[in-house]
Design an enzyme around this catalytic site. Structure first.
Site, PDB file in Angstrom:
ATOM      1  N   HIS A 157       3.951  -6.587 -27.720  1.00 11.39           N
ATOM      2  CA  HIS A 157       4.483  -6.763 -26.370  1.00 11.39           C
ATOM      3  C   HIS A 157       5.996  -6.514 -26.306  1.00 11.39           C
ATOM      4  O   HIS A 157       6.521  -6.138 -25.262  1.00 11.39           O
ATOM      5  CB  HIS A 157       4.158  -8.173 -25.887  1.00 11.39           C
ATOM      6  CG  HIS A 157       4.320  -8.366 -24.416  1.00 11.39           C
ATOM      7  ND1 HIS A 157       3.688  -7.566 -23.480  1.00 11.39           N
ATOM      8  CD2 HIS A 157       5.042  -9.274 -23.692  1.00 11.39           C
ATOM      9  CE1 HIS A 157       4.011  -7.978 -22.248  1.00 11.39           C
ATOM     10  NE2 HIS A 157       4.829  -8.999 -22.362  1.00 11.39           N
ATOM     11  N   SER A 176       6.722  -6.818 -18.621  1.00 11.53           N
ATOM     12  CA  SER A 176       5.737  -7.896 -18.620  1.00 11.53           C
ATOM     13  C   SER A 176       5.422  -8.313 -17.184  1.00 11.53           C
ATOM     14  O   SER A 176       4.932  -7.498 -16.411  1.00 11.53           O
ATOM     15  CB  SER A 176       6.242  -9.061 -19.468  1.00 11.53           C
ATOM     16  OG  SER A 176       5.197  -9.976 -19.738  1.00 11.53           O
ATOM     17  N   ASP A 212      -0.352  -4.382 -28.351  1.00  8.12           N
ATOM     18  CA  ASP A 212       0.096  -5.546 -27.581  1.00  8.12           C
ATOM     19  C   ASP A 212      -1.006  -6.605 -27.591  1.00  8.12           C
ATOM     20  O   ASP A 212      -2.021  -6.467 -26.913  1.00  8.12           O
ATOM     21  CB  ASP A 212       0.425  -5.112 -26.148  1.00  8.12           C
ATOM     22  CG  ASP A 212       1.176  -6.161 -25.359  1.00  8.12           C
ATOM     23  OD1 ASP A 212       1.028  -7.355 -25.683  1.00  8.12           O
ATOM     24  OD2 ASP A 212       1.898  -5.795 -24.419  1.00  8.12           O
TER      25      ASP A 212
END
Length: 741
Positions: free
Chosen positions: A718, A611, A686
């Site tokens: 995600h 991330s 995602d």
């Protein structure tokens, strides 16, 4: 193997006593096991236990929890089960042989009726929908909350226990439990247009809540959000699988684009009508929190400007909708949103936390917004308000006073006196779940490399009442493996910036040898990876994966760069309007520092992250290409123009106001500088950091004629999980590290 062990045992039985201790030590060391990816990601070998379904009961003397489908009451003072409130066998519907597989529950005010949820389906990070049932403990009847088709969201009892409010199909409803009559509070809800009683995607993700309604303390009103997201651009994801992939469209406001227009209303249950609250003429703003005060009909509304550097608290009359601003908190960068507003009984004062003196501290105000006093002060931060003892005027809070790497529970009175630390002695991190009357609290304690210990403690002195889960089996299991010790250090960069770091060395570390180093990074605003705790979920499994790498001869290091949390506002907000620059400068500086250590092979330093950490990895491999030999970038943002309004504009302003802040530190703009080996990982499903980010970065690398490897996971979000997904992902990542570092 068995034969050799048996033979050694026979030999030891006849050996002289002087030989036995040394040989036993050697044998024990030989018996230490090495971790496998299957242990971590498939077998559940290292799953920590907790106290599932824990809920405080109304008098603070008991708590309840789910135990094999039954709801059981426990005595706080002993931790022992005292009665079964609802047996699993009682949760059967007519004509059904098996009880409902309940996955959650809530009591009404007198604890005679219970809302049970079943068949819960996750939507996004915090939202889910379920089928809810009402269970009456006196009649032992189980009744569906609604007869209408479709699952419900956020079902919540009114404080008097007579009604339940819930959301279905973007509309808000209330059910009278005496008659089971269902009333629609709103009727204009429509997918991708109007949301009533819930939040849109960006509020859920960035303001950390999904339920968009609250009952008033006297049960007369339901205050609720309405999101008009009709002008918000849609994002389209393809769901792979059928012959023709399906489109999944939802509203996602990217930086600089239109947000939902948000309004707040109060529904008068008796009158059956809603009144809109006055939140000002400006529609391009945020309403990140609403909260009922202790004064009848008075609703507290937090209003935040789009740049998020001005937060106002409004008090609104639920009957008339009239409001006035009572408190304004501003910052040269941004104001963080928390849940640390508490209205005190009597309707005269409220508590609020602010960073206005450079650290997040606790303040007491009267209802007109006049400061009564600052209750805490120092070069440390409050991270959460945990409870308030109305009778004694004591505020309970968690803070970093002992160390930025730790969290401990404290209390202070309303005069700012008598600050006392409670709970576990020593280091580590504590997460607290306090009873409403503050007499007891549940404490989740963990330290680096150790599973959590869950205990019940006395709220007055913090003393142990009972250990509910010590994870002794897991602790013993970890002792059977060949694990290195996690150490904490700090060092200064060439710029004179002091940074905290954790270092994991192989168990058989030899200072005379040279080791490759893999750096693990997150690095986003207010975050921390360098903490004295065991972590939970992905954090603990990453710790175990790092141990697996250490077994293979790697040193694993994590560094909290500028912009991370627990060290004051100046340190955290130093990255404002230029996200990525100072953070990657610090990671590169850390790598250069590590390269000076005699046991580090400076030609073999790598970096990985997920991330924001994936973004940092991609940027480090391009802007600091001479420092890092390889990197693994998982689910990265590669251009902040592709990310959402709330998060991105909080730290960068809008792209219209600050284009350089978006472009100067985008990995896409620096793809031509890539030298090391890169593995780029992303899930095509995602909903948070869109697959578009990976596509843009790979396209830039192709244009620059750079070599890279990609790994994409169809329909994974995600978190990139489900079935064998994590095992597969970490096998690929392990192989990539072993081959390239």
């Amino acid at each position: 193997m068995k034969f050799r062990s048996f033979g050694l045992a026979l030999w030891l039985a006849t050996a002289g006593p002087a030989l036995v201790p040394a040989l036993l030590t050697t044998t024990q060391a030989q018996q230490k096991q090495n971790l496998t990816l299957e242990d971590i990601w498939q077998k559940g070998t290292f799953s920590a236990k907790s106290v599932p379904g824990f809920n405080w009961m109304k008098d603070g003397r008991y708590y309840s929890s789910l135990d094999q489908g039954s709801l059981v009451q426990h005595d706080v003072t002993t931790g022992q089960a005292v009665q079964t409130l609802v047996a699993a066998a009682d949760l059967k519907l007519p004509g059904q042989d098996k009880p409902l597989p309940v996955d959650g529950y809530n009591f009404n005010a007198d604890e005679q009726q219970i809302l049970f949820s079943t068949g819960t389906e996750a939507i996004y990070r915090r939202s889910s929908k379920s089928t809810f049932y009402i269970y009456n403990r006196q009649t032992r009847q189980l009744t569906p909350l609604s007869k209408a088709a479709g699952k419900q969201l956020y079902a919540t009892f009114s404080p008097d226990g007579r009604r339940v409010a819930f959301v279905r199909d973007n509309n808000l409803f209330v059910t009278d439990l005496a008659t089971m009559q269902e009333t629609a509070i709103t009727t204009d809800g429509a997918i991708n247009k109007i949301i009533n009683g819930g939040t849109d995607w960006v509020y859920e993700e960035e303001f950390s809540f999904a339920q968009g309604f609250q009952w008033s303390p006297d049960s007369r009103y339901v205050a609720y959000y309405t999101f008009d997201e009709s002008q918000v651009p849609e994002y389209n994801m393809q769901e792979w699988g059928p012959l023709y992939p399906k489109d999944y469209r939802y509203k996602y406001p990217k930086a600089g684009e239109k947000n939902s227009i948000v309004s707040i209303s109060a529904y008068d249950v008796a009158a059956g009508k809603s009144t809109k609250m006055d939140v000002g003429a400006e529609t391009d703003q945020y309403i990140p929190r609403i909260l009922w005060t202790q004064t009848p009909e008075l609703l507290s509304i937090q209003r935040l400007n789009r740049l998020q550097n001005k937060l106002e608290i409004l008090h609104a009359n639920a009957k008339t909708g009239q409001s006035n601003v009572v408190l304004t908190d501003t910052d040269k960068a941004y104001v963080d949103i928390t849940d640390d507003v508490r209205y005190l009984a009597g309707g005269k004062e409220f508590l609020f936390t602010s960073e206005k003196d450079g650290y997040r501290h606790l303040y007491l105000y009267n209802m007109s917004g006049k400061l009564v006093r600052q209750l805490t002060k120092g070069n440390w931060e409050i991270t959460e308000i945990n409870g308030f003892d109305e009778k004694k005027g004591l505020v309970y809070f968690t803070s970093t006073e002992a160390s930025p790497l730790q969290r401990h529970l404290y209390r202070v009175d309303l005069k700012g006196k008598g600050k006392t630390r409670l709970g576990e002695a020593g280091g580590g991190n504590n997460t607290v779940n306090m009873s409403a009357d503050t007499r007891y609290f549940l404490n989740y304690h963990s330290e680096a490399g150790q599973p959590q210990v869950v205990s019940l403690r006395n709220g007055q002195d913090g003393k142990l009442v009972k250990t509910l889960e010590d994870n002794a089996r897991l602790r013993q299991k970890l002792g059977d493996y060949n694990l290195g010790k996690l150490e904490f250090i700090n060092f200064k960069t060439a710029e004179g910036v002091e940074l905290n770091a954790s270092v994991l060395k192989p168990a058989n570390f030899d200072a005379s040898k040279k080791y490759p180093v893999l750096m693990y990074v997150y690095g986003g605003p207010g975050s921390q990876t360098v903490k004295d705790d065991a972590g939970g979920g992905i954090a603990f499994t990453n710790y175990l994966w790092h141990q697996l790498l250490a077994q293979n001869g790697y040193i694993v290091v994590s560094v909290d760069n500028r912009g991370t949390g627990a060290r004051g506002s100046d340190f955290k907000k130093s990255t404002y309007a230029n996200l990525g620059k100072l953070e990657t400068d610090d990671q590169a500086a850390a790598a250069r520092y590590l390269a000076t250590l005699p046991y580090v092979d400076k030609s073999r330093i790598g970096i990985w992250g997920w991330s924001f950490g994936g973004y940092m990895t991609a940027l480090a491999l391009t802007k600091n290409a001479d420092v890092f030999k390889m990197g693994i970038s998982v689910a990265p943002v590669t251009n902040w123009r592709y990310y959402d309004t709330v998060y991105t504009e909080r730290f960068l302003k809008t792209p219209q106001e600050n284009p350089a802040g978006y472009d100067d530190n985008s990995p896409v703009q620096h793809a031509d500088k890539l030298k090391g080996k890169l593995l780029l990982v992303h899930g095509t499903g995602d909903d948070n950091v869109h697959f578009q980010n990976a596509v843009a970065f790979t396209d830039a690398m192709i244009k620059a004629n750079k070599d890279y490897q990609t790994l994409y996971y169809p329909n994974r979000n995600h978190g990139i999980y489900g079935g064998n997904t994590r095992l597969h992902l970490y096998r690929q990542m392990t192989d990539f590290v072993l081959k390239n570092l």
